[in-house]
Motif scaffolding. Structure first.
Motif, PDB file in Angstrom:
ATOM      1  N   SER A 193       0.804  -1.220   0.000  1.00 22.50           N
ATOM      2  CA  SER A 193       0.000   0.000   0.000  1.00 22.50           C
ATOM      3  C   SER A 193       0.839   1.274   0.000  1.00 22.50           C
ATOM      4  N   HIS A 195      -0.113   3.933   1.142  1.00 25.35           N
ATOM      5  CA  HIS A 195      -0.413   4.607   2.406  1.00 25.35           C
ATOM      6  C   HIS A 195       0.707   4.401   3.423  1.00 25.35           C
ATOM      7  N   ASP A 239      -7.899  -0.635   1.286  1.00 29.82           N
ATOM      8  CA  ASP A 239      -7.585   0.053   2.540  1.00 29.82           C
ATOM      9  C   ASP A 239      -8.768   0.888   3.022  1.00 29.82           C
ATOM     10  N   LEU A 241      -9.719   3.661   1.789  1.00 31.23           N
ATOM     11  CA  LEU A 241      -9.348   5.060   1.695  1.00 31.23           C
ATOM     12  C   LEU A 241      -9.836   5.622   0.361  1.00 31.23           C
ATOM     13  N   GLY A 244      -4.887   7.250  -2.156  1.00 33.60           N
ATOM     14  CA  GLY A 244      -3.607   7.000  -1.519  1.00 33.60           C
ATOM     15  C   GLY A 244      -3.467   5.652  -0.853  1.00 33.60           C
ATOM     16  N   GLY A 245      -4.356   4.720  -1.174  1.00 30.57           N
ATOM     17  CA  GLY A 245      -4.270   3.406  -0.549  1.00 30.57           C
ATOM     18  C   GLY A 245      -4.303   2.280  -1.573  1.00 30.57           C
ATOM     19  N   ALA A 274      -4.933   1.291   7.635  1.00 32.22           N
ATOM     20  CA  ALA A 274      -5.122   2.719   7.903  1.00 32.22           C
ATOM     21  C   ALA A 274      -6.022   2.858   9.120  1.00 32.22           C
TER      22      ALA A 274
END
Length: 359
Positions: A193, A195, A239, A241, A244-245, A274
């Motif tokens: 990831s 993230h 994630d 999200l 950004g994941g 996350a």
């Protein structure tokens, strides 16, 4: 016959039904001493009950490939021969009941060195009996958590070797399925990831670089694992999200690559990397991610996540959304769930002769 109770064959291994037990940490092993990380009577009773209850495949909790890879000091491990011998007692019994013994091998990465959930689950500092943690980048899981040391390329290679050693010991211990834990915010997932992976070398940045660690582990495990036995890979398909994941698209793409590297089934979960995200919990909430992999690739999949009712599980399989279902907390509540489902759906499970008069 009920789809849930059809046998399922991967390579030369036939699993008697599609009711499988997901890995669930028990946080109950000795933390120190000669028996550290080894299963004992609690683990035997816990896993054996699900075998006598008719579960087709039983996967151990996340079993650490090194002491530093444990989530908590009381996690199971498979980094030495004492642990191997202790596991043999369990795998012999599971096999004798007709269940297939499987093991999930794992490294907790930046989420290592934590208390058990009933002790709050928070991080344990090295001076309080914990240890230093590692990750792809020096980014802690959440505020107040330990900052991981960024792994060097030499450190990455060492952990790849630890996964291979763990798989070799797992085979010696009598396991027939090995599952690589690439989910829930632990080390492999942290590399996947963006993230958590902020690297700029060959293990970070692009998708191709971020999946490199996972593929190296798969290759190393497959090299020591018999050709006629399956390798699973557990994934967090998202994630959760907005940006950004790791995403569902990434998961589908990775499934094809894992298949080419010798993985036989993807165990599809979500989340864990996350902190503070909102996850839309509802019955079967993760099944669409498994279905997406199954529809978009040739990778067999198992679905997990709030699957509690026999009819619900049967529908997932008959609709072609997954090839098997993995139950977790429902099997904590009812170790004989498979037998209950067989009665409701018209399937059959193996019944120990000691219990036969009850059926």
């Amino acid at each position: 016959m009920s789809a849930l109770f059809e046998p399922y064959t991967l390579r030369s291994l036939t699993i008697p039904n599609r009711v499988w037990m997901a890995a669930m940490c028990q946080y109950s092993a000795e933390a120190t001493g000669p028996d550290a990380g080894a299963p004992h009577d609690w683990h035997f009773a816990h896993l054996a009950a699900r075998a006598t209850g008719g579960t087709g495949l039983i996967i151990t909790e996340a079993t650490a490939v090194s002491p530093e890879g444990r989530i908590s000091p009381n996690d199971l491990g498979i980094w030495n021969d004492t642990q191997v011998e202790a596991f043999r007692r369990i795998t012999r019994f599971l096999s004798a009941q007709g269940s297939v013994p499987g093991i999930q091998i794992a490294h907790a990465g930046r989420k290592a060195s934590c208390h058990a959930p009933w002790e709050g689950g928070g991080p344990i500092a090295p001076e309080d009996g914990g240890w230093d943690v590692v990750g792809p980048s020096p980014v802690p899981f959440a505020e107040g958590h330990l900052v991981p040391a960024e792994l060097t390329t030499e450190g990455i290679a060492e952990i790849v070797g630890q996964f291979a050693d763990a798989a070799r010991r797992a085979l010696d211990a009598g396991f027939q399925v090995v599952e690589i834990h690439g989910a829930h915010g632990y080390l492999v997932h942290e590399f996947l990831s963006p993230h958590s992976n902020r690297r700029t070398d060959a293990y970070g940045g692009s998708y191709e670089n971020r999946v490199r660690f996972a593929l190296e582990i798969v290759d190393a495990v497959r090299e020591v694992w018999p050709d006629d036995l399956p390798v699973f890979f557990r994934i967090s398909a998202t994630d959760w999200l907005e940006e950004g994941g790791w995403t569902g698209e990434d998961t589908v793409r990775l499934a094809d690559e894992l298949l080419a590297h010798g993985v036989d089934l993807m165990d599809v979960s979500t989340g864990g990397n996350a902190s503070g995200v909102r996850i839309p919990l509802r019955p079967g909430y993760q099944v669409p991610f498994a279905a997406r992999v199954k529809a978009g690739t040739r990778m067999p999949v198992a679905a997990v996540g709030l699957i509690t009712e026999p009819e619900q599980a049967e529908k997932i399989l008959s609709n072609g959304e997954a090839d098997a279902v993995l139950l977790a907390r429902e099997l904590l509540r009812n170790p004989s769930w498979a037998r209950r489902a067989a009665v409701e759906l018209g399937g059959t499970t193996q019944v120990p002769q000691q219990y036969a008069r009850a059926f």
